[in-house]
Design a protein around this motif. Structure first.
Motif, PDB file in Angstrom:
ATOM      1  N   SER A 137       0.793  -1.128  -0.123  1.00 28.81           N
ATOM      2  CA  SER A 137       0.004   0.076  -0.051  1.00 28.81           C
ATOM      3  C   SER A 137       1.029   1.363  -0.043  1.00 28.81           C
ATOM      4  O   SER A 137       1.601   1.539   1.050  1.00 28.81           O
ATOM      5  CB  SER A 137      -0.919  -0.102   1.365  1.00 28.81           C
ATOM      6  OG  SER A 137      -1.462   1.145   1.249  1.00 28.81           O
ATOM      7  N   SER A 138       0.966   2.083  -1.079  1.00 30.36           N
ATOM      8  CA  SER A 138       1.653   3.438  -1.069  1.00 30.36           C
ATOM      9  C   SER A 138       1.082   4.144  -0.104  1.00 30.36           C
ATOM     10  O   SER A 138       1.919   5.206   0.193  1.00 30.36           O
ATOM     11  CB  SER A 138       1.710   3.758  -2.572  1.00 30.36           C
ATOM     12  OG  SER A 138       0.362   4.230  -3.088  1.00 30.36           O
ATOM     13  N   GLU A 139      -0.172   4.317   0.125  1.00 29.76           N
ATOM     14  CA  GLU A 139      -0.799   5.078   1.222  1.00 29.76           C
ATOM     15  C   GLU A 139      -0.146   4.900   2.623  1.00 29.76           C
ATOM     16  O   GLU A 139      -0.083   5.855   3.246  1.00 29.76           O
ATOM     17  CB  GLU A 139      -2.091   4.742   1.324  1.00 29.76           C
ATOM     18  CG  GLU A 139      -2.816   5.442  -0.043  1.00 29.76           C
ATOM     19  CD  GLU A 139      -2.792   7.060  -0.016  1.00 29.76           C
ATOM     20  OE1 GLU A 139      -3.026   7.692   0.913  1.00 29.76           O
ATOM     21  OE2 GLU A 139      -2.440   7.412  -1.296  1.00 29.76           O
ATOM     22  N   PHE A 140       0.516   3.723   2.964  1.00 33.60           N
ATOM     23  CA  PHE A 140       0.858   3.209   4.202  1.00 33.60           C
ATOM     24  C   PHE A 140       2.462   4.035   4.463  1.00 33.60           C
ATOM     25  O   PHE A 140       2.660   4.392   5.701  1.00 33.60           O
ATOM     26  CB  PHE A 140       1.164   1.806   4.333  1.00 33.60           C
ATOM     27  CG  PHE A 140       1.095   1.553   5.804  1.00 33.60           C
ATOM     28  CD1 PHE A 140      -0.153   1.227   6.270  1.00 33.60           C
ATOM     29  CD2 PHE A 140       2.252   0.979   6.468  1.00 33.60           C
ATOM     30  CE1 PHE A 140      -0.439   0.707   7.692  1.00 33.60           C
ATOM     31  CE2 PHE A 140       2.241   0.888   7.874  1.00 33.60           C
ATOM     32  CZ  PHE A 140       0.816   0.506   8.461  1.00 33.60           C
TER      33      PHE A 140
ATOM     34  N   ARG B  55      -4.814   1.540   8.374  1.00 35.20           N
ATOM     35  CA  ARG B  55      -5.868   1.634   7.458  1.00 35.20           C
ATOM     36  C   ARG B  55      -6.380   0.240   6.906  1.00 35.20           C
ATOM     37  O   ARG B  55      -5.923  -0.818   7.536  1.00 35.20           O
ATOM     38  CB  ARG B  55      -4.818   1.633   6.045  1.00 35.20           C
ATOM     39  CG  ARG B  55      -5.581   2.023   4.864  1.00 35.20           C
ATOM     40  CD  ARG B  55      -4.753   2.807   3.660  1.00 35.20           C
ATOM     41  NE  ARG B  55      -5.230   2.797   2.620  1.00 35.20           N
ATOM     42  CZ  ARG B  55      -6.206   3.922   2.075  1.00 35.20           C
ATOM     43  NH1 ARG B  55      -6.488   4.558   3.172  1.00 35.20           N
ATOM     44  NH2 ARG B  55      -6.630   4.154   0.917  1.00 35.20           N
ATOM     45  N   ILE B  56      -7.353   0.065   6.538  1.00 31.54           N
ATOM     46  CA  ILE B  56      -8.386  -0.979   6.380  1.00 31.54           C
ATOM     47  C   ILE B  56      -8.705  -1.038   4.855  1.00 31.54           C
ATOM     48  O   ILE B  56      -9.261   0.073   4.362  1.00 31.54           O
ATOM     49  CB  ILE B  56      -9.786  -0.802   7.220  1.00 31.54           C
ATOM     50  CG1 ILE B  56      -9.165  -0.939   8.623  1.00 31.54           C
ATOM     51  CG2 ILE B  56     -10.567  -2.070   6.714  1.00 31.54           C
ATOM     52  CD1 ILE B  56     -10.569  -0.815   9.593  1.00 31.54           C
ATOM     53  N   LEU B  57      -8.643  -2.002   4.242  1.00 29.34           N
ATOM     54  CA  LEU B  57      -8.821  -2.614   2.764  1.00 29.34           C
ATOM     55  C   LEU B  57     -10.188  -3.473   2.898  1.00 29.34           C
ATOM     56  O   LEU B  57      -9.858  -4.529   3.537  1.00 29.34           O
ATOM     57  CB  LEU B  57      -7.697  -2.960   1.976  1.00 29.34           C
ATOM     58  CG  LEU B  57      -6.579  -2.276   2.109  1.00 29.34           C
ATOM     59  CD1 LEU B  57      -5.511  -2.896   1.083  1.00 29.34           C
ATOM     60  CD2 LEU B  57      -6.562  -0.828   1.656  1.00 29.34           C
ATOM     61  N   ILE B  58     -11.532  -2.979   2.498  1.00 21.46           N
ATOM     62  CA  ILE B  58     -12.430  -3.817   2.165  1.00 21.46           C
ATOM     63  C   ILE B  58     -12.533  -4.424   0.870  1.00 21.46           C
ATOM     64  O   ILE B  58     -12.450  -3.732  -0.224  1.00 21.46           O
ATOM     65  CB  ILE B  58     -13.836  -3.064   2.426  1.00 21.46           C
ATOM     66  CG1 ILE B  58     -13.652  -2.096   3.726  1.00 21.46           C
ATOM     67  CG2 ILE B  58     -15.060  -3.732   2.331  1.00 21.46           C
ATOM     68  CD1 ILE B  58     -14.976  -1.241   3.903  1.00 21.46           C
TER      69      ILE B  58
END
Length: 331
Positions: free
Chosen positions: A131-134, A239-242
């Motif tokens: 995850s680049s956002e992380f 962060r959560i990925l659904i």
């Protein structure tokens, strides 16, 4: 009467001598020929395995590519299959290997297979999250460390908690929701607790990804929670990925020798078992010739009779559909 007593004494003495002689012979037979030397115990052969130095299962990455390294049998071929690419390297004389791999956004199922010269194989699988956002959460942690004092106590605490600062992921189906906690059931059937806060972000993944609120997460959703483990083994989620449930990959590798070839398929013999295996390239399959440690692209039609190869793909039973073929010994 005296004769009978004398006879009994002589018979008993004779029997005793016979027994003593038998015991003496048995001791000689059972005792080691060199009493000063202990008998050597056979050294067990080391088990063929893969021991990864990095990464670890369920690690989270915010940068690409990722270095994968470890130890296996000396000179073994090591095939690494990611979601979209396949790689082949060879361990050195001490068994060490390293390869740089590309990840895709979200969950990545990595399949690592090592083959020795006789075709024996061992496989290890990993789940990694990219995850680049992380990246921003990692930078936040680094800035907090820099603001802390440089005391000896702090440095000791920092070393002890280093493992806790490595981002981790937990995957599973949401089974319960409270104010600041989500409970999930993992693929292994274990119940895990994850904590959420006002800083936790969420992304609904699909044909188009959409940022949502943590409050939108519902019981029954399959999620990938990423964050940092605290001292109690609870994930402090950033962060959560659904997403959809992760189905186990059927990607695999084979080590075989070509026994019959044509332009569209190959008949090979698996090195270890001698089993015939038809190998067919999937559309757009990549084929490489490995020579002196370097890989050069060739066409499938260039694979010849008696070539040895490592193919990565899926086995349908009737044929092996190859996504990537590495020719490692061309005749």
């Amino acid at each position: 009467m005296r004769k009978e007593v004398l006879f009994a004494i002589l018979a008993g003495a004779t029997l005793g001598l016979i027994i003593a002689f038998g015991v003496w012979r048995a001791n000689i037979a059972l005792s080691p020929k060199n009493p000063g030397q202990s008998q050597a115990t056979p050294t067990p052969k080391p088990e063929f395995a893969i021991s990864l130095a990095s990464p670890s299962d369920l690690d989270v990455f915010s940068e690409n590519p990722v270095s994968l390294s470890g130890i296996t049998k000396a000179n073994a071929f090591v095939a690494v299959s990611t979601e979209e690419e396949d790689y082949l390297t060879q361990a050195d004389t001490k068994g060490s290997f390293e390869v740089s791999v590309e990840l895709i956004g979200g969950v990545n199922q990595i399949v690592i297979t090592a083959f020795d010269e006789k075709g024996s194989e061992v496989t290890q699988k990993l789940l990694l999250v990219y995850s680049s956002e992380f990246q921003k959460y990692i930078k936040e942690g680094e800035s907090q460390d820099q603001e802390a004092t440089d005391s000896i106590r702090f440095r000791v605490e920092q070393k002890v908690s280093q493992a806790l600062k490595s981002p981790k992921a937990l995957l599973g189906t949401v089974t319960d929701i409270s104010e600041n906690t989500l409970q999930i059931k993992s693929v292994a059937g274990e119940i895990e607790q994850i904590s959420v806060s006002a800083d936790t972000s969420a992304l609904a993944m699909g044909k188009t990804n959409k940022e949502v609120k943590v409050a939108d997460v519902a019981i029954g959703d399959y999620i990938v929670a990423t964050g940092f483990m605290n001292g109690n083994g609870v994930l402090n989620t950033k962060r959560i990925l659904i997403t959809s449930p992760i189905e186990a990959t059927n990607r695999m590798a084979i080590f075989a020798k070509v026994s019959k070839d044509n332009n569209t398929s190959l008949i090979t013999q698996v090195i270890k078992t001698g089993e015939d295996k038809k190998v067919t390239p999937q559309k757009g399959a990549a084929v490489f010739l490995i020579s002196e440690g370097k890989a050069s692209k060739i066409t499938f039609a260039k694979i010849d009779l008696d070539d040895t190869l490592v193919a990565i793909g899926t086995d349908t039973g009737e044929a092996f559909t190859a996504r990537t073929v590495f020719v490692v010994n061309q005749q």
